[in-house]
Scaffold this active site. Structure first.
Site, PDB file in Angstrom:
ATOM      1  N   VAL A  21     -45.447 -10.719 -18.343  1.00  0.00           N
ATOM      2  CA  VAL A  21     -44.430 -10.277 -19.318  1.00  0.00           C
ATOM      3  C   VAL A  21     -43.246 -11.243 -19.307  1.00  0.00           C
ATOM      4  CG1 VAL A  21     -42.751  -8.452 -19.839  1.00  0.00           C
ATOM      5  CG2 VAL A  21     -45.102  -7.850 -19.231  1.00  0.00           C
ATOM      6  N   ASP A  63     -38.133 -15.261  -8.963  1.00  0.00           N
ATOM      7  CA  ASP A  63     -39.249 -14.393  -8.583  1.00  0.00           C
ATOM      8  C   ASP A  63     -39.339 -14.377  -7.067  1.00  0.00           C
ATOM      9  OD1 ASP A  63     -41.949 -13.349 -10.329  1.00  0.00           O
ATOM     10  OD2 ASP A  63     -42.226 -13.542  -8.167  1.00  0.00           O
ATOM     11  N   ARG A 113     -48.109   8.269  -9.964  1.00  0.00           N
ATOM     12  CA  ARG A 113     -47.045   7.687 -10.800  1.00  0.00           C
ATOM     13  C   ARG A 113     -45.723   7.678 -10.044  1.00  0.00           C
ATOM     14  NH1 ARG A 113     -46.329   7.079 -16.517  1.00  0.00           N
ATOM     15  NH2 ARG A 113     -44.280   8.006 -16.699  1.00  0.00           N
ATOM     16  N   ASN A 153     -41.882  -1.113 -16.125  1.00  0.00           N
ATOM     17  CA  ASN A 153     -42.280   0.286 -16.374  1.00  0.00           C
ATOM     18  C   ASN A 153     -42.193   1.159 -15.131  1.00  0.00           C
ATOM     19  OD1 ASN A 153     -42.917   0.650 -19.098  1.00  0.00           O
ATOM     20  ND2 ASN A 153     -44.805  -0.536 -18.851  1.00  0.00           N
ATOM     21  N   PRO A 154     -42.007   2.449 -15.274  1.00  0.00           N
ATOM     22  CA  PRO A 154     -41.734   3.167 -16.522  1.00  0.00           C
ATOM     23  C   PRO A 154     -40.316   2.836 -16.988  1.00  0.00           C
ATOM     24  CG  PRO A 154     -41.680   4.670 -14.633  1.00  0.00           C
ATOM     25  CD  PRO A 154     -42.044   3.332 -14.098  1.00  0.00           C
ATOM     26  N   ASP A 187     -37.919   3.583 -19.121  1.00  0.00           N
ATOM     27  CA  ASP A 187     -36.719   4.430 -19.287  1.00  0.00           C
ATOM     28  C   ASP A 187     -36.124   4.803 -17.932  1.00  0.00           C
ATOM     29  OD1 ASP A 187     -37.023   4.922 -22.323  1.00  0.00           O
ATOM     30  OD2 ASP A 187     -38.971   5.509 -21.520  1.00  0.00           O
ATOM     31  N   ARG A 193     -45.556  -1.774 -33.115  1.00  0.00           N
ATOM     32  CA  ARG A 193     -46.974  -1.414 -33.301  1.00  0.00           C
ATOM     33  C   ARG A 193     -47.113  -0.440 -34.463  1.00  0.00           C
ATOM     34  NH1 ARG A 193     -47.850  -0.697 -26.793  1.00  0.00           N
ATOM     35  NH2 ARG A 193     -48.614  -2.800 -26.396  1.00  0.00           N
ATOM     36  N   HIS A 248     -40.977   5.784 -23.446  1.00  0.00           N
ATOM     37  CA  HIS A 248     -42.009   4.766 -23.675  1.00  0.00           C
ATOM     38  C   HIS A 248     -43.196   5.216 -22.826  1.00  0.00           C
ATOM     39  CE1 HIS A 248     -44.152   1.015 -23.983  1.00  0.00           C
ATOM     40  NE2 HIS A 248     -44.046   0.793 -22.696  1.00  0.00           N
ATOM     41  N   THR A 264     -50.728  -6.162 -20.984  1.00  0.00           N
ATOM     42  CA  THR A 264     -50.157  -6.468 -22.300  1.00  0.00           C
ATOM     43  C   THR A 264     -48.904  -7.302 -22.079  1.00  0.00           C
ATOM     44  OG1 THR A 264     -48.495  -4.744 -22.645  1.00  0.00           O
ATOM     45  CG2 THR A 264     -50.772  -4.083 -22.900  1.00  0.00           C
TER      46      THR A 264
HETATM   47  P1  NAD Z   1     -47.033  -9.225 -13.171  1.00  0.00           P
HETATM   48  O1  NAD Z   1     -47.651  -8.613 -11.946  1.00  0.00           O
HETATM   49  O2  NAD Z   1     -47.754 -10.296 -13.904  1.00  0.00           O
HETATM   50  O3  NAD Z   1     -45.590  -9.807 -12.766  1.00  0.00           O
HETATM   51  C1  NAD Z   1     -44.694  -9.136 -11.942  1.00  0.00           C
HETATM   52  C2  NAD Z   1     -43.839 -10.180 -11.244  1.00  0.00           C
HETATM   53  O4  NAD Z   1     -42.825  -9.498 -10.491  1.00  0.00           O
HETATM   54  C3  NAD Z   1     -44.631 -11.068 -10.261  1.00  0.00           C
HETATM   55  O5  NAD Z   1     -44.424 -12.431 -10.565  1.00  0.00           O
HETATM   56  C4  NAD Z   1     -44.056 -10.669  -8.910  1.00  0.00           C
HETATM   57  O6  NAD Z   1     -44.031 -11.748  -7.982  1.00  0.00           O
HETATM   58  C5  NAD Z   1     -42.642 -10.219  -9.301  1.00  0.00           C
HETATM   59  N1  NAD Z   1     -42.022  -9.374  -8.296  1.00  0.00           N
HETATM   60  C6  NAD Z   1     -42.557  -8.304  -7.644  1.00  0.00           C
HETATM   61  N2  NAD Z   1     -41.674  -7.808  -6.768  1.00  0.00           N
HETATM   62  C7  NAD Z   1     -40.553  -8.556  -6.868  1.00  0.00           C
HETATM   63  C8  NAD Z   1     -39.284  -8.529  -6.221  1.00  0.00           C
HETATM   64  N3  NAD Z   1     -39.012  -7.621  -5.291  1.00  0.00           N
HETATM   65  N4  NAD Z   1     -38.373  -9.443  -6.572  1.00  0.00           N
HETATM   66  C9  NAD Z   1     -38.646 -10.376  -7.513  1.00  0.00           C
HETATM   67  N5  NAD Z   1     -39.817 -10.455  -8.159  1.00  0.00           N
HETATM   68  C10 NAD Z   1     -40.756  -9.558  -7.837  1.00  0.00           C
HETATM   69  O7  NAD Z   1     -46.698  -7.995 -14.127  1.00  0.00           O
HETATM   70  P2  NAD Z   1     -46.436  -8.078 -15.711  1.00  0.00           P
HETATM   71  O8  NAD Z   1     -47.715  -7.914 -16.440  1.00  0.00           O
HETATM   72  O9  NAD Z   1     -45.569  -9.257 -15.996  1.00  0.00           O
HETATM   73  O10 NAD Z   1     -45.599  -6.730 -15.940  1.00  0.00           O
HETATM   74  C11 NAD Z   1     -44.270  -6.630 -15.472  1.00  0.00           C
HETATM   75  C12 NAD Z   1     -43.703  -5.253 -15.803  1.00  0.00           C
HETATM   76  O11 NAD Z   1     -43.552  -5.111 -17.208  1.00  0.00           O
HETATM   77  C13 NAD Z   1     -44.618  -4.098 -15.355  1.00  0.00           C
HETATM   78  O12 NAD Z   1     -43.822  -3.058 -14.812  1.00  0.00           O
HETATM   79  C14 NAD Z   1     -45.262  -3.658 -16.654  1.00  0.00           C
HETATM   80  O13 NAD Z   1     -45.688  -2.317 -16.618  1.00  0.00           O
HETATM   81  C15 NAD Z   1     -44.103  -3.860 -17.594  1.00  0.00           C
HETATM   82  N6  NAD Z   1     -44.427  -3.852 -19.032  1.00  0.00           N
HETATM   83  C16 NAD Z   1     -43.534  -3.236 -19.844  1.00  0.00           C
HETATM   84  C17 NAD Z   1     -43.776  -3.142 -21.201  1.00  0.00           C
HETATM   85  C18 NAD Z   1     -42.785  -2.418 -22.065  1.00  0.00           C
HETATM   86  O14 NAD Z   1     -43.030  -2.122 -23.249  1.00  0.00           O
HETATM   87  N7  NAD Z   1     -41.606  -2.120 -21.526  1.00  0.00           N
HETATM   88  C19 NAD Z   1     -44.943  -3.719 -21.753  1.00  0.00           C
HETATM   89  C20 NAD Z   1     -45.821  -4.371 -20.897  1.00  0.00           C
HETATM   90  C21 NAD Z   1     -45.570  -4.427 -19.534  1.00  0.00           C
END
Ligand code: NAD
Length: 317
Positions: A17, A38, A92, A124-125, A127, A155, A179, A234
């Site tokens: 993301v 990161d 969850r 997520n989550p 909110d 969407r 969401h 996603t």
């Molecule tokens: P991902 O696993 O690809 O990336 C997560 C990143 O966070 C990794 O690079 C990891 O090293 C880093 N990380 C973990 N703990 C950390 C910490 N303590 N300090 C710093 N960095 C840390 O996941 P993703 O697919 O990129 O998803 C990220 C988030 O976005 C998830 O929570 C996902 O559910 C959410 N998301 C939200 C929406 C939305 O509509 N809001 C849509 C899609 C995904």
């Protein structure tokens, strides 16, 4: 709070993301400086290198580098996409508790850097995590907001555009609330240009139906699951939704976007973050727009906010 002329973003979490957002920022030339942070420093460094190699092909002069929390000091926006994935068998609430731990490890150092800008959350989550971010940062609620139902709304517009055969940008409709599972579409507020969608249904001699609208809203609610089943995660859509929010901030647009914002009595709700149409500009969420919901829609929003309250209250911060 005054944002600088140098539009600086500190992006925390360089996973799928975070990097989809970064890539879209670069392509849309939406900021001047981007620092990638990161837990996995090497990953952030590799991502910075990869993006920088795209600079000669872009119309942008963005400064992109991997950094540390100290670099948040003069950032205009801190964007949080860091999170941990759900383990098999994990509830969850357990996941939420672990992500709250992740936020504690992030927001403490961000605030210690002297950061004094806006905070946008996508984790997520969303909110609940946005409310956690607000609480841990001590920033004013208007300055901390989440992506909310911005992606769900996109969407919805995409599917409505296809159904009515018009450009999705001419469909004015929102997904509101959590969401997640309790989100919904207040159909009384859905318009094609300035014509109410429900009126179009009435006049269409059965060509357009309420059942099809319900199928569309179900398609929006289950979209993430469908994508995850097909490709594990996603990210492009949310990355672009985040750039849209970023542009509204830097351009001081006062654009209306369904971000997750703290409610202060709007829709009869208090002390809860939920996705609702908000006016977004340089100071963050300038105000929440109060739609003229029908009583049943009002009840659905209240139920969705109750779900969010319950989750937040179960959390130990
Ligand atoms: P991902 O696993 O690809 O990336 C997560 C990143 O966070 C990794 O690079 C990891 O090293 C880093 N990380 C973990 N703990 C950390 C910490 N303590 N300090 C710093 N960095 C840390 O996941 P993703 O697919 O990129 O998803 C990220 C988030 O976005 C998830 O929570 C996902 O559910 C959410 N998301 C939200 C929406 C939305 O509509 N809001 C849509 C899609 C995904």
């Amino acid at each position: 709070m005054v944002l600088s002329d140098n539009r600086k973003i500190a992006l925390i979490g360089t996973g799928m993301v975070g990097m989809s957002y970064a890539y879209a920022l670069l392509n849309q030339n939406a900021c001047d400086e981007l620092v990638l942070i990161d837990l996995d420093k090497r990953r952030a460094e590799g991502e910075a290198m990869d993006l920088n190699h795209g600079l000669p092909f872009s119309g942008s002069h963005m400064k992109i580098y991997a950094g540390s929390y100290a670099d948040c000091k003069n950032a205009d926006i801190v964007v949080i996409c860091a999170g941990v994935a759900q383990k098999s068998g994990e509830s969850r609430l357990e996941l939420l508790q672990r992500n709250a731990g992740v936020f504690r490890s992030i927001i403490g150092p961000v605030m210690e850097s002297g950061f004094n800008g806006l905070m946008l959350v996508a984790t997520n989550p969303v909110d609940i995590m946005t409310r956690v971010a607000c609480k841990l940062s001590g920033l004013a609620p208007g300055r901390v907001f989440g992506t909310g139902t911005a992606l769900d709304t996109a969407r919805l517009r995409y599917l409505l555009g296809a159904y009515f055969s018009v450009d999705p940008r001419n469909m004015h409709a929102y997904v509101i609330g959590e969401h997640g599972d309790s989100e919904f579409v207040p159909w009384s507020q859905a318009m094609l240009a300035t014509k109410p969608v429900l009126r179009i249904l009435e006049q269409s001699d059965g060509r357009f139906t309420r059942a099809a609208l319900e199928e569309i809203s179900e398609g929006v609610r289950s979209a993430a699951q469908q994508i995850i089943a097909a490709k594990k995660a996603t990210y492009y859509g949310i990355g672009m939704a985040m750039v849209r929010i970023t542009r509204a901030i830097f351009g001081n647009e006062s654009s209306i976007l369904t971000v997750s914002a703290m409610l202060h009595g709007e829709y009869g709700q208090r002390e809860v973050y939920a996705g609702v149409p908000c006016v977004v500009g340089r100071e963050g969420v300038l105000r929440v727009l109060t739609l003229m919901l029908e009583p049943k829609e009002q009840e659905k929003l209240a139920a969705s906010c109750a779900v969010l309250q319950k989750s937040y209250q179960q959390l130990q911060l």
